[in-house]
Design a protein around this motif. Structure first.
Motif, mmCIF file in Angstrom:
data_model
loop_
_atom_site.group_PDB
_atom_site.id
_atom_site.type_symbol
_atom_site.label_atom_id
_atom_site.label_comp_id
_atom_site.label_asym_id
_atom_site.label_seq_id
_atom_site.Cartn_x
_atom_site.Cartn_y
_atom_site.Cartn_z
ATOM 1 N N VAL A 285 -1.597 -4.943 4.897
ATOM 2 C CA VAL A 285 -0.714 -3.990 4.187
ATOM 3 C C VAL A 285 0.667 -4.019 4.348
ATOM 4 C CG1 VAL A 285 -2.936 -2.470 4.081
ATOM 5 C CG2 VAL A 285 -1.329 -2.352 5.885
ATOM 6 N N GLU B 37 -3.157 6.009 1.384
ATOM 7 C CA GLU B 37 -3.056 4.751 0.498
ATOM 8 C C GLU B 37 -3.469 3.684 1.178
ATOM 9 O OE1 GLU B 37 -2.384 4.530 -2.668
ATOM 10 O OE2 GLU B 37 -1.146 6.306 -3.215
ATOM 11 N N ILE B 38 -2.868 3.370 2.505
ATOM 12 C CA ILE B 38 -3.340 2.156 3.229
ATOM 13 C C ILE B 38 -5.045 2.169 3.393
ATOM 14 C CG2 ILE B 38 -3.237 1.191 5.567
ATOM 15 C CD1 ILE B 38 -0.421 2.161 5.367
ATOM 16 N N SER C 119 0.791 -1.257 -0.002
ATOM 17 C CA SER C 119 -0.147 -0.034 -0.113
ATOM 18 C C SER C 119 0.740 1.313 0.016
ATOM 19 C CB SER C 119 -1.063 0.094 1.383
ATOM 20 O OG SER C 119 -1.848 -1.045 1.198
ATOM 21 N N ASP D 166 -6.654 1.155 0.552
ATOM 22 C CA ASP D 166 -6.559 -0.335 -0.040
ATOM 23 C C ASP D 166 -7.520 -1.087 1.120
ATOM 24 O OD1 ASP D 166 -4.807 0.149 -2.038
ATOM 25 O OD2 ASP D 166 -3.214 -0.514 -0.898
#
Ligand code: PBG
Length: 326
Positions: A248, A236-237, A195, A240
């Motif tokens: 992740v 981003e994490i 991620s 995801d």
């Protein structure tokens, strides 16, 4: 005089005392070994910038996994190097592509005793070296790439992988892969998302390992993260996880310990870190010159990554660390 810190000194006095009060414990269960397997090889081939790491043949790969298992390392992540590359990275999703063949062989031999992960990307398979398909203008086409990633995921799942690990940093890749897996009877296959993956100078030796050269001197700065940013990683994490990632990853590791620590604090899912090829190579290069004790520095770095918050660590030191733990 006695000072309050004397309490800490007393607890550092012997190795046994230090072990008793250690806050972080690194063991074989924390380690994932990245392994390269190359189509058409008879003998393992060395990788000059990754001393001690090789491109495996199918049979040397099985032997290596057997040794890792005997040392207690039961998780591996596979990277394939195909005999021929093309614009679409066809080998990545071919049922008889090198990674799919390797997954089937390892599953046959080791059953559920090992956790089999596969890196899910196109760069090892494309002739232009990018992680996705290109438009006529030579730009990475995010949405067209998602279809290819879905095909790769299905091929890896059908070969028997436990965990697909998409590393291409395309937007929506986790959702696309999850849907593809679920709609083809592979809802039990997990997704470990790379991620928070930075456009790093530390991937150089890996590119030698997988014979990747990005066309026209290009880079991945339009799809991998900018190393000036931390908050972006959290976004981003989060994205995801919303898309369905089970776990992740932060990558590279040492230059991003702040990211790891924050991610550990913010998210209650298994968190991986990738101690990448350049991190491994730097230790080896300095140790070769006698400038540092390589084994000690490896242990210090990998322990620091765990201390910062990683639940498990992908590292080319997996085998040598496991040997040192015996
Ligand atoms: C992409 C991928 C890369 C690495 C893992 N997956 C290279 C890149 O993004 O350019 C690097 C790993 C390492 O340096 O050890 N398939």
């Amino acid at each position: 005089m006695t000072f309050p810190q004397h309490r800490l000194r007393r607890l550092r006095r012997t190795p046994a005392l230090r072990r008793l009060v250690a806050e972080t414990r690194l063991g074989v269960d924390d380690l994932v070994a990245p392994l390269f397997v190359r189509e058409g090889l008879d003998q393992p081939a060395p990788i000059s910038s990754l001393p001690g790491v090789v491109q495996h043949s199918r049979s040397s790969l099985r032997a290596e996994v057997a040794e890792l298992v005997s040392l207690g390392v039961n998780a591996v992540i596979l990277f394939g190097i195909p005999e021929s590359k093309d614009a679409r990275g066809s080998g990545a999703s071919d049922a008889d592509g090198i990674v799919q063949v390797a997954i089937r062989e390892l599953r046959d031999e080791f059953g559920d005793r090992i956790v089999l992960m596969a890196d899910l990307c196109l760069d090892e398979y494309t002739d232009h070296g990018h992680c996705g398909l290109l438009t006529a203008q030579g730009e990475v086409d995010n949405d067209a790439t998602l279809e290819r990633y879905s095909e790769v995921a299905v091929a890896q799942a059908q070969a028997g992988v436990d965990i697909c690990a998409p590393s291409g940093m395309m937007d929506g890749q986790v959702m696309a892969i999850r849907e593809a897996l679920d709609s083809t009877g592979s809802d039990q296959v997990s997704i470990l998302a790379y991620s928070a993956k930075y456009a790093s100078g530390l991937y150089g030796p890996f590119r030698e390992a997988v014979d990747v050269e990005i066309a026209d001197g290009g880079d991945r700065k339009s799809y991998q993260q900018d190393f000036h940013n931390l908050r972006e990683s959290l976004e981003e994490i989060r994205a995801d996880l919303d898309e369905g990632a089970d776990m992740v990853m932060v990558k590279p590791a040492l230059t991003y310990l702040d990211v790891l620590a924050r991610a550990r604090f913010e998210f209650d899912v298994p968190l991986a870190a990738y101690h990448v090829s350049g991190e491994y190579a730097m230790i080896h290069a300095a140790a070769e010159r006698g400038w540092i004790d390589g084994e000690l520095v490896a242990l210090e770095q990998i322990t620091a990554i765990k201390r910062a918050g990683a639940d498990f660590i992908l590292t080319y030191f997996a085998r040598s660390l496991a040997e040192s733990f015996q």
